[in-house]
Design a protein around this motif. Structure first.
Motif, short mmCIF file in Angstrom:
data_model
loop_
_atom_site.label_atom_id
_atom_site.label_comp_id
_atom_site.label_asym_id
_atom_site.label_seq_id
_atom_site.Cartn_x
_atom_site.Cartn_y
_atom_site.Cartn_z
N GLY A 38 12.34 24.72 9.18
CA GLY A 38 12.57 23.28 9.34
C GLY A 38 12.02 22.48 8.18
O GLY A 38 12.66 21.53 7.71
N LEU A 39 10.82 22.85 7.68
CA LEU A 39 10.24 22.13 6.54
C LEU A 39 11.10 22.30 5.29
O LEU A 39 11.42 21.32 4.60
CB LEU A 39 8.82 22.62 6.28
N ALA A 40 11.47 23.55 4.98
CA ALA A 40 12.26 23.79 3.78
C ALA A 40 13.66 23.20 3.89
O ALA A 40 14.13 22.48 3.00
CB ALA A 40 12.34 25.30 3.50
N GLY A 41 14.34 23.50 5.01
CA GLY A 41 15.68 22.97 5.18
C GLY A 41 15.71 21.47 5.30
O GLY A 41 16.59 20.81 4.74
N GLY A 42 14.74 20.91 6.04
CA GLY A 42 14.70 19.45 6.18
C GLY A 42 14.45 18.76 4.86
O GLY A 42 15.03 17.71 4.57
N TRP A 43 13.57 19.34 4.02
CA TRP A 43 13.28 18.74 2.72
C TRP A 43 14.53 18.74 1.83
O TRP A 43 14.83 17.75 1.16
CB TRP A 43 12.14 19.50 2.05
N ILE A 44 15.27 19.85 1.85
CA ILE A 44 16.48 19.93 1.03
C ILE A 44 17.56 18.98 1.56
O ILE A 44 18.20 18.24 0.80
CB ILE A 44 17.00 21.38 1.01
N LEU A 45 17.76 18.99 2.88
CA LEU A 45 18.78 18.11 3.45
C LEU A 45 18.44 16.64 3.24
O LEU A 45 19.32 15.84 2.92
CB LEU A 45 18.94 18.41 4.94
N ALA A 46 17.17 16.28 3.42
CA ALA A 46 16.77 14.89 3.21
C ALA A 46 16.99 14.47 1.76
O ALA A 46 17.42 13.34 1.49
CB ALA A 46 15.31 14.70 3.61
N GLY A 47 16.71 15.38 0.82
CA GLY A 47 16.94 15.05 -0.59
C GLY A 47 18.40 14.80 -0.90
O GLY A 47 18.76 13.87 -1.63
N ARG A 48 19.27 15.67 -0.33
CA ARG A 48 20.70 15.49 -0.55
C ARG A 48 21.21 14.20 0.11
O ARG A 48 22.06 13.51 -0.45
CB ARG A 48 21.47 16.69 0.01
N MET A 49 20.68 13.89 1.28
CA MET A 49 21.12 12.69 1.97
C MET A 49 20.67 11.42 1.24
O MET A 49 21.37 10.40 1.26
CB MET A 49 20.60 12.67 3.40
N LEU A 50 19.51 11.46 0.60
CA LEU A 50 18.95 10.27 -0.03
C LEU A 50 19.35 10.13 -1.50
O LEU A 50 18.92 9.17 -2.14
CB LEU A 50 17.42 10.29 0.08
N GLU A 101 0.84 -1.19 0.00
CA GLU A 101 0.00 0.00 0.00
C GLU A 101 0.88 1.25 0.00
O GLU A 101 1.97 1.25 0.59
CB GLU A 101 -0.91 0.01 1.23
N PRO A 102 0.44 2.30 -0.68
CA PRO A 102 1.25 3.53 -0.70
C PRO A 102 1.38 4.14 0.69
O PRO A 102 0.45 4.11 1.50
CB PRO A 102 0.48 4.45 -1.67
N GLY A 103 2.53 4.72 0.96
CA GLY A 103 2.79 5.35 2.26
C GLY A 103 3.65 6.58 2.09
O GLY A 103 3.98 7.01 0.97
N LEU A 104 4.01 7.16 3.19
CA LEU A 104 4.84 8.36 3.16
C LEU A 104 6.25 8.01 2.68
O LEU A 104 6.79 6.95 3.02
CB LEU A 104 4.91 9.01 4.55
N SER A 105 6.82 8.91 1.91
CA SER A 105 8.18 8.70 1.43
C SER A 105 9.18 8.90 2.57
O SER A 105 8.89 9.57 3.57
CB SER A 105 8.51 9.66 0.29
N VAL A 106 10.34 8.30 2.40
CA VAL A 106 11.39 8.46 3.41
C VAL A 106 11.82 9.91 3.51
O VAL A 106 12.12 10.41 4.60
CB VAL A 106 12.59 7.55 3.06
N ARG A 107 11.84 10.62 2.40
CA ARG A 107 12.22 12.02 2.41
C ARG A 107 11.27 12.85 3.25
O ARG A 107 11.68 13.71 4.04
CB ARG A 107 12.26 12.56 0.99
N LEU A 108 9.95 12.59 3.11
CA LEU A 108 8.97 13.32 3.91
C LEU A 108 9.08 12.94 5.38
O LEU A 108 8.97 13.81 6.27
CB LEU A 108 7.56 13.04 3.39
N LYS A 109 9.33 11.66 5.66
CA LYS A 109 9.48 11.24 7.05
C LYS A 109 10.69 11.91 7.70
O LYS A 109 10.62 12.36 8.85
CB LYS A 109 9.61 9.72 7.12
N LEU A 110 11.80 11.98 6.94
CA LEU A 110 12.98 12.64 7.49
C LEU A 110 12.72 14.13 7.71
O LEU A 110 13.15 14.71 8.71
CB LEU A 110 14.16 12.45 6.55
N THR A 111 12.00 14.76 6.76
CA THR A 111 11.70 16.18 6.92
C THR A 111 10.85 16.43 8.15
O THR A 111 11.12 17.35 8.94
CB THR A 111 10.95 16.68 5.67
N LEU A 112 9.82 15.62 8.34
CA LEU A 112 8.97 15.78 9.53
C LEU A 112 9.77 15.50 10.80
O LEU A 112 9.54 16.15 11.83
CB LEU A 112 7.77 14.84 9.43
N SER A 113 10.72 14.57 10.71
CA SER A 113 11.56 14.30 11.89
C SER A 113 12.43 15.51 12.21
O SER A 113 12.58 15.89 13.38
CB SER A 113 12.43 13.07 11.64
N TYR A 114 13.01 16.14 11.16
CA TYR A 114 13.82 17.33 11.39
C TYR A 114 12.98 18.45 12.02
O TYR A 114 13.41 19.12 12.97
CB TYR A 114 14.41 17.83 10.07
#
Length: 395
Positions: free
Chosen positions: A95-107, A4-17
């Motif tokens: 946090g949302l903007a920076g976390g999204w960018i950082l998660a993308g670079r990390m992944l 089943e579709p779920g949240l992406s790892v990038r979004l999970k990392l962003t929300l965690s940040y």
């Protein structure tokens, strides 16, 4: 597997940040409250002496004129509450903007690994990730995946060659059988005794080849139970079995060594030793040759089985081909007992299945030295004395 579709790892990392950032802000405010605001009086305090108007602008409650007092706790909270809300809103957006960018670079490395995995699943084993940069967890994973792809590609190529060679080897006796039957059908007066003898020889060779393929497959799959055993006793058993063949060829077999406790399959290790001794007998001098079978303890963690034989001098480039399936070594083939070309291939597979190694070394005087090194079992696990066995000589 369908998921089943779920949240992406990038979004999970962003929300965690974001969550961690907001929690850090809350803890900071809690520290300010505990160590600063708690000491501010809840009621105004009268200040003796003259009061300078405008000393605390914006800190007093509406309707209360500045006078000879200092701000209370409620005055401070009322003044800082809008600023605290604005700071939290800024932290949320940042946090949302920076976390999204950082998660993308990390992944990003993970996306390359996923792409390579899908290509491998589609059959492209030649692709490599080759992730650049210094070592970290993602690069260790990428390097391990590249190594796995290299092994899979080599194994797939080896299996393709093996399947082609096995098909060719199995087709030969079947074709001979078909030819003999066609000749017998077209010539009813032909001697059936000679036909039956030739068919029996061809069928025997086909059975030997099939049994060798089954042993090789069993060793590759490691589908066997392990037990404690003495490799020196297995060497003696194999030597006694092949002694009549050595006597027929006028060869001498010398066995020596000590108790060598190992762990593995008795049947497979006996097959391995028998193949080595058989090769040493078949590929030997025409007469007055010698075969040496030795077992030893290399160090407390390893034991070794060494089989040497006299014979013609071997070219170094020939050694790497001897362990290939169906590669008999044209320089070593004799007219009888040539085998099916799987002897050393089976030895290699059995040694690898027992976490061992196989080493081939040409003897300066001629012939070959084959050493199989296996992990050792604890001394005394197979019983018997640890004293060295006296050398035996069979002619």
């Amino acid at each position: 597997m369908v998921r089943e579709p779920g949240l992406s790892v990038r979004l999970k990392l962003t929300l965690s940040y974001v969550g961690l950032l907001m929690l850090a802000g809350a803890l900071l405010l809690a520290v300010v409250w505990v160590f600063l605001l708690r000491y501010v009086p809840s009621d105004p305090i009268t200040i003796p002496g003259p009061f300078v108007s405008g000393r605390f602008p914006g800190l007093f409650a509406p309707g209360r004129l500045p006078g000879p007092n200092i701000p209370s706790r409620s005055d401070l909270l009322r003044a800082f509450a809008p600023k605290i809300a604005a700071a939290w809103a800024f932290l949320l957006v940042f946090g949302l903007a920076g976390g999204w960018i950082l998660a993308g670079r990390m992944l990003t490395p993970l996306k390359r690994i996923t792409t390579a995995t899908r290509m491998a699943a589609n059959g492209s084993l030649s692709h490599r990730i080759r992730l650049p940069g210094r070592g970290d967890e993602f690069r260790e994973l990428a390097d391990a995946f590249d190594a796995m792809l290299a092994r899979l590609e080599a194994h797939a190529a080896e299996q393709q060659r093996f399947a082609a060679n096995a098909s060719h080897e199995l087709r030969t006796p079947l074709a001979i059988t078909q030819t003999l039957l066609d000749v017998a059908r077209n010539d009813p007066d032909r001697d059936t005794g000679e036909l039956v003898a030739r068919l029996h020889a061809v069928n025997t060779r086909a059975i030997e080849l099939t049994e060798a393929l089954l042993v090789l497959s069993r060793a590759d799959q490691r589908s066997f139970s392990r037990e404690h055993l003495d490799l020196s006793l297995i060497a003696e058993e194999a030597t006694e079995t092949l002694l009549p063949l050595a006597e027929k060829r006028g060869l001498t077999i010398e066995t020596s060594g000590e108790e060598t406790p190992a762990t593995g399959s008795h049947t497979l290790l006996l097959q391995m030793t028998t193949n080595l001794v058989h090769n040493a007998i078949v590929h030997n001098l025409p007469e007055k040759g010698t075969v040496w079978v030795t077992t030893s303890i290399v160090h407390p963690g390893a034991v070794a089985l060494t089989v040497e034989n006299t014979g013609n001098k071997l070219a170094p480039q020939l050694l790497s081909t001897l362990v290939e399936p169906f590669q008999r070594g044209s320089e070593r083939i004799r007219t009888d007992h040539a085998g099916v070309g799987l002897g050393l291939a089976i030895v290699t597979s059995i040694a690898r299945a027992h976490d061992g190694t196989l080493t081939l070394t040409p003897r300066p005087e001629g012939g070959l030295r084959v050493t199989v090194q296996l992990p050792a079992a604890p001394m005394g696990a197979v019983g018997g004395s640890a004293a060295s066995r006296s050398p035996t000589r069979s002619e």
